[in-house]
Design a protein around this motif. Sequence first.
Motif, PDB file in Angstrom:
ATOM      1  N   VAL A 155       0.939  -1.445   0.143  1.00  0.00           N
ATOM      2  CA  VAL A 155       0.150   0.068  -0.047  1.00  0.00           C
ATOM      3  C   VAL A 155       0.685   1.274   0.016  1.00  0.00           C
ATOM      4  O   VAL A 155       1.665   1.414   0.781  1.00  0.00           O
ATOM      5  N   PRO A 156       0.708   2.177  -1.015  1.00  0.00           N
ATOM      6  CA  PRO A 156       1.689   3.323  -0.974  1.00  0.00           C
ATOM      7  C   PRO A 156       1.238   4.149   0.324  1.00  0.00           C
ATOM      8  O   PRO A 156       0.155   4.166   0.555  1.00  0.00           O
ATOM      9  N   LEU A 157       1.852   5.128   0.524  1.00  0.00           N
ATOM     10  CA  LEU A 157       1.836   5.926   1.574  1.00  0.00           C
ATOM     11  C   LEU A 157       2.138   7.475   1.154  1.00  0.00           C
ATOM     12  O   LEU A 157       3.124   7.723   0.371  1.00  0.00           O
ATOM     13  N   SER A 158       1.294   8.438   1.608  1.00  0.00           N
ATOM     14  CA  SER A 158       1.612   9.790   1.133  1.00  0.00           C
ATOM     15  C   SER A 158       2.803  10.571   2.103  1.00  0.00           C
ATOM     16  O   SER A 158       3.339   9.868   2.984  1.00  0.00           O
ATOM     17  N   SER A 159       3.338  11.282   1.504  1.00  0.00           N
ATOM     18  CA  SER A 159       4.576  11.892   2.281  1.00  0.00           C
ATOM     19  C   SER A 159       4.411  13.712   2.380  1.00  0.00           C
ATOM     20  O   SER A 159       3.676  14.236   1.596  1.00  0.00           O
ATOM     21  N   ALA A 160       4.916  14.119   3.415  1.00  0.00           N
ATOM     22  CA  ALA A 160       4.752  15.640   3.696  1.00  0.00           C
ATOM     23  C   ALA A 160       5.680  16.283   2.676  1.00  0.00           C
ATOM     24  O   ALA A 160       5.579  17.294   2.508  1.00  0.00           O
ATOM     25  N   GLY A 161       6.556  15.687   2.013  1.00  0.00           N
ATOM     26  CA  GLY A 161       7.479  16.335   1.068  1.00  0.00           C
ATOM     27  C   GLY A 161       7.096  16.202  -0.308  1.00  0.00           C
ATOM     28  O   GLY A 161       7.446  16.975  -1.220  1.00  0.00           O
ATOM     29  N   TRP A 162       5.871  15.694  -0.481  1.00  0.00           N
ATOM     30  CA  TRP A 162       5.275  15.827  -1.900  1.00  0.00           C
ATOM     31  C   TRP A 162       4.984  17.286  -2.259  1.00  0.00           C
ATOM     32  O   TRP A 162       4.796  18.238  -1.550  1.00  0.00           O
ATOM     33  N   THR A 163       4.752  17.875  -3.507  1.00  0.00           N
ATOM     34  CA  THR A 163       4.567  19.151  -4.095  1.00  0.00           C
ATOM     35  C   THR A 163       3.083  19.400  -3.673  1.00  0.00           C
ATOM     36  O   THR A 163       2.349  18.479  -3.911  1.00  0.00           O
TER      37      THR A 163
END
Length: 237
Positions: free
Chosen positions: A114-122
Amino acid sequence: MSDSQKFPFIRAMSNMVQTQNDDRVAISGRSLPCHVVGVKGQIVTVQFDMLPDGTQYPQITIPIATFPYIRFPIQKGDKGVTVAADVSLRGISGLGTGIASNSFTASLTPLFFVPLSSAGWTAVDPDKIVLYGPTGAILKTADEKSSVTVEPGKITEKADAIHMEAKDIYLKGIIHLNGTIVQDADQMSGTTATLLGPLNVKDDVTAGEVSLLNHGHDVKNVQGGSSTITSQKPNGG
Protein backbone atom coordinates in the motif's frame (compact mmCIF):
# COMPACT_ATOMS: atom_id res chain seq x y z
CA MET A 1 11.30 -37.20 43.26
CA SER A 2 9.57 -37.74 39.95
CA ASP A 3 9.81 -35.30 37.00
CA SER A 4 6.12 -34.45 37.44
CA GLN A 5 6.86 -33.33 40.97
CA LYS A 6 9.85 -31.29 39.83
CA PHE A 7 7.85 -29.54 37.00
CA PRO A 8 4.11 -29.35 37.67
CA PHE A 9 1.81 -30.48 34.88
CA ILE A 10 -0.23 -27.24 34.79
CA ARG A 11 2.91 -25.16 34.38
CA ALA A 12 4.14 -27.42 31.61
CA MET A 13 0.85 -27.05 29.73
CA SER A 14 0.96 -23.29 30.16
CA ASN A 15 4.48 -23.15 28.76
CA MET A 16 3.46 -25.31 25.79
CA VAL A 17 0.54 -23.01 24.91
CA GLN A 18 2.75 -19.93 25.27
CA THR A 19 5.37 -21.47 22.99
CA GLN A 20 2.76 -22.23 20.34
CA ASN A 21 1.45 -18.67 20.51
CA ASP A 22 4.97 -17.28 20.17
CA ASP A 23 5.59 -19.51 17.16
CA ARG A 24 2.33 -18.33 15.58
CA VAL A 25 3.26 -14.69 16.09
CA ALA A 26 6.74 -15.30 14.71
CA ILE A 27 5.40 -16.55 11.38
CA SER A 28 2.46 -14.14 11.12
CA GLY A 29 2.46 -11.45 8.44
CA ARG A 30 4.30 -8.23 9.22
CA SER A 31 3.12 -4.71 8.39
CA LEU A 32 6.41 -2.90 7.88
CA PRO A 33 7.65 0.20 6.03
CA CYS A 34 9.30 -0.49 2.70
CA HIS A 35 10.21 0.97 -0.70
CA VAL A 36 9.85 -0.38 -4.23
CA VAL A 37 12.95 -1.83 -5.90
CA GLY A 38 11.26 -3.55 -8.85
CA VAL A 39 8.03 -3.22 -10.84
CA LYS A 40 6.32 -5.62 -13.23
CA GLY A 41 2.82 -4.46 -14.11
CA GLN A 42 0.95 -4.10 -10.83
CA ILE A 43 3.29 -6.47 -8.98
CA VAL A 44 6.18 -4.95 -7.03
CA THR A 45 9.33 -6.13 -5.33
CA VAL A 46 9.97 -4.26 -2.12
CA GLN A 47 12.85 -3.85 0.30
CA PHE A 48 11.96 -3.38 3.96
CA ASP A 49 13.19 -0.15 5.56
CA MET A 50 14.16 -1.59 8.94
CA LEU A 51 17.24 -1.23 11.12
CA PRO A 52 19.23 -4.45 11.58
CA ASP A 53 17.84 -6.14 14.67
CA GLY A 54 18.92 -9.71 14.21
CA THR A 55 15.99 -10.45 11.88
CA GLN A 56 16.56 -11.06 8.18
CA TYR A 57 14.25 -8.99 5.94
CA PRO A 58 14.66 -10.25 2.37
CA GLN A 59 13.21 -8.52 -0.67
CA ILE A 60 9.77 -9.90 -1.52
CA THR A 61 7.50 -9.74 -4.57
CA ILE A 62 3.90 -8.90 -3.69
CA PRO A 63 0.75 -7.41 -5.29
CA ILE A 64 -0.39 -3.80 -5.01
CA ALA A 65 -3.66 -2.93 -3.30
CA THR A 66 -5.67 -1.82 -6.35
CA PHE A 67 -8.40 -2.77 -8.86
CA PRO A 68 -8.08 -3.82 -12.50
CA TYR A 69 -9.82 -0.52 -13.38
CA ILE A 70 -7.06 1.65 -11.85
CA ARG A 71 -3.44 0.98 -12.78
CA PHE A 72 -0.98 2.89 -10.61
CA PRO A 73 2.27 4.06 -12.25
CA ILE A 74 4.35 2.73 -9.36
CA GLN A 75 8.03 3.66 -9.74
CA LYS A 76 11.22 2.35 -8.18
CA GLY A 77 11.81 4.23 -4.96
CA ASP A 78 8.13 4.76 -4.13
CA LYS A 79 7.56 4.27 -0.43
CA GLY A 80 4.75 2.46 1.33
CA VAL A 81 3.95 -0.26 3.79
CA THR A 82 3.21 -3.96 3.64
CA VAL A 83 -0.18 -5.01 4.95
CA ALA A 84 -0.80 -8.54 6.13
CA ALA A 85 -3.87 -10.61 5.34
CA ASP A 86 -4.82 -13.56 7.53
CA VAL A 87 -4.09 -16.13 4.83
CA SER A 88 -1.97 -16.52 1.71
CA LEU A 89 -2.73 -14.16 -1.20
CA ARG A 90 -0.60 -15.97 -3.75
CA GLY A 91 -3.53 -17.70 -5.41
CA ILE A 92 -5.65 -14.60 -6.09
CA SER A 93 -2.64 -12.44 -7.00
CA GLY A 94 -1.35 -14.87 -9.64
CA LEU A 95 1.97 -15.27 -7.82
CA GLY A 96 1.07 -18.84 -6.95
CA THR A 97 -1.70 -21.39 -7.26
CA GLY A 98 -4.37 -22.95 -5.14
CA ILE A 99 -7.01 -21.67 -2.75
CA ALA A 100 -6.14 -20.09 0.58
CA SER A 101 -6.62 -22.05 3.79
CA ASN A 102 -6.30 -21.45 7.53
CA SER A 103 -3.12 -23.49 7.78
CA PHE A 104 0.06 -21.86 9.06
CA THR A 105 1.36 -19.34 6.52
CA ALA A 106 4.91 -18.03 6.24
CA SER A 107 5.18 -14.44 7.40
CA LEU A 108 5.96 -12.99 3.94
CA THR A 109 3.23 -14.87 2.05
CA PRO A 110 0.06 -12.95 2.97
CA LEU A 111 1.46 -9.44 2.31
CA PHE A 112 0.40 -6.75 -0.15
CA PHE A 113 1.79 -3.26 -0.83
CA VAL A 114 0.00 0.00 0.00
CA PRO A 115 1.58 3.35 -1.02
CA LEU A 116 1.79 6.06 1.62
CA SER A 117 1.67 9.84 1.25
CA SER A 118 4.58 12.06 2.24
CA ALA A 119 4.76 15.55 3.70
CA GLY A 120 7.50 16.24 1.16
CA TRP A 121 5.23 15.95 -1.90
CA THR A 122 4.62 19.05 -4.00
CA ALA A 123 1.50 21.03 -3.08
CA VAL A 124 -1.63 20.76 -5.26
CA ASP A 125 -5.16 22.16 -5.09
CA PRO A 126 -6.64 20.39 -2.05
CA ASP A 127 -10.18 20.68 -3.47
CA LYS A 128 -9.47 18.78 -6.68
CA ILE A 129 -8.56 15.19 -7.46
CA VAL A 130 -5.16 15.06 -9.13
CA LEU A 131 -4.22 12.25 -11.50
CA TYR A 132 -0.87 12.08 -13.23
CA GLY A 133 1.96 9.77 -14.18
CA PRO A 134 5.65 10.40 -14.85
CA THR A 135 4.91 10.89 -18.58
CA GLY A 136 1.16 11.54 -18.48
CA ALA A 137 -2.10 9.70 -17.98
CA ILE A 138 -4.56 7.56 -19.98
CA LEU A 139 -8.32 7.37 -19.55
CA LYS A 140 -9.86 4.64 -21.72
CA THR A 141 -12.71 2.17 -22.11
CA ALA A 142 -12.09 -1.54 -21.65
CA ASP A 143 -12.32 -2.17 -25.42
CA GLU A 144 -9.92 0.75 -26.07
CA LYS A 145 -12.26 2.25 -28.69
CA SER A 146 -12.38 5.52 -26.77
CA SER A 147 -9.49 7.12 -24.91
CA VAL A 148 -7.98 10.37 -23.72
CA THR A 149 -4.19 10.47 -23.46
CA VAL A 150 -2.44 13.32 -21.69
CA GLU A 151 1.26 13.73 -22.43
CA PRO A 152 3.70 16.61 -21.92
CA GLY A 153 2.46 19.37 -24.23
CA LYS A 154 -0.12 17.15 -25.96
CA ILE A 155 -3.64 15.78 -25.39
CA THR A 156 -5.01 13.10 -27.74
CA GLU A 157 -8.67 12.10 -27.87
CA LYS A 158 -9.79 8.98 -29.73
CA ALA A 159 -13.42 7.94 -30.28
CA ASP A 160 -16.07 7.36 -32.92
CA ALA A 161 -17.69 10.63 -31.81
CA ILE A 162 -16.66 13.42 -29.45
CA HIS A 163 -19.45 15.65 -28.15
CA MET A 164 -18.82 19.12 -26.71
CA GLU A 165 -21.69 21.22 -25.44
CA ALA A 166 -21.43 24.62 -23.81
CA LYS A 167 -22.89 28.11 -24.10
CA ASP A 168 -19.53 29.33 -25.36
CA ILE A 169 -16.64 27.25 -26.68
CA TYR A 170 -13.34 29.10 -26.98
CA LEU A 171 -10.53 27.88 -29.22
CA LYS A 172 -7.29 29.85 -29.13
CA GLY A 173 -4.39 29.05 -31.41
CA ILE A 174 -3.91 27.67 -34.90
CA ILE A 175 -6.92 25.48 -35.68
CA HIS A 176 -6.25 22.52 -37.99
CA LEU A 177 -9.37 21.06 -39.61
CA ASN A 178 -8.28 17.90 -41.41
CA GLY A 179 -11.56 16.43 -42.51
CA THR A 180 -15.04 17.14 -43.80
CA ILE A 181 -17.01 19.85 -42.01
CA VAL A 182 -20.79 19.33 -41.83
CA GLN A 183 -23.71 20.86 -39.96
CA ASP A 184 -26.70 18.87 -38.71
CA ALA A 185 -29.68 21.06 -39.49
CA ASP A 186 -32.03 19.17 -37.16
CA GLN A 187 -29.68 19.84 -34.25
CA MET A 188 -29.17 23.55 -34.84
CA SER A 189 -30.88 26.93 -34.58
CA GLY A 190 -29.53 30.43 -35.08
CA THR A 191 -26.67 29.17 -37.23
CA THR A 192 -25.56 32.42 -38.83
CA ALA A 193 -21.78 32.48 -38.79
CA THR A 194 -19.68 35.63 -38.47
CA LEU A 195 -16.03 35.80 -39.49
CA LEU A 196 -13.79 38.81 -39.05
CA GLY A 197 -11.39 38.78 -41.98
CA PRO A 198 -9.05 38.71 -43.59
CA LEU A 199 -10.12 35.31 -44.89
CA ASN A 200 -8.09 33.50 -47.51
CA VAL A 201 -9.75 30.65 -49.38
CA LYS A 202 -7.80 28.36 -51.67
CA ASP A 203 -9.80 26.64 -54.41
CA ASP A 204 -13.49 27.28 -54.96
CA VAL A 205 -16.36 28.09 -52.61
CA THR A 206 -19.91 26.98 -53.42
CA ALA A 207 -22.98 28.58 -51.83
CA GLY A 208 -26.06 26.58 -52.72
CA GLU A 209 -25.38 25.79 -56.37
CA VAL A 210 -23.39 28.93 -57.09
CA SER A 211 -19.63 28.68 -57.55
CA LEU A 212 -17.57 31.65 -56.37
CA LEU A 213 -15.05 31.19 -59.19
CA ASN A 214 -17.46 30.31 -62.00
CA HIS A 215 -20.90 31.89 -61.97
CA GLY A 216 -22.98 34.28 -64.10
CA HIS A 217 -25.13 37.35 -63.47
CA ASP A 218 -28.38 38.35 -65.10
CA VAL A 219 -28.06 41.95 -66.29
CA LYS A 220 -30.92 44.31 -67.19
CA ASN A 221 -31.02 47.71 -68.85
CA VAL A 222 -27.65 47.29 -70.57
CA GLN A 223 -26.15 50.63 -71.66
CA GLY A 224 -23.21 51.40 -73.87
CA GLY A 225 -20.08 53.30 -72.98
CA SER A 226 -18.68 53.29 -69.48
CA SER A 227 -21.96 53.18 -67.59
CA THR A 228 -22.14 51.22 -64.35
CA ILE A 229 -25.24 49.17 -63.62
CA THR A 230 -26.31 46.85 -60.84
CA SER A 231 -26.61 43.20 -61.86
CA GLN A 232 -28.87 40.57 -60.35
CA LYS A 233 -27.67 38.07 -57.78
CA PRO A 234 -25.30 35.36 -59.04
CA ASN A 235 -26.75 32.32 -60.70
CA GLY A 236 -25.36 28.88 -61.30
CA GLY A 237 -24.53 29.57 -64.97
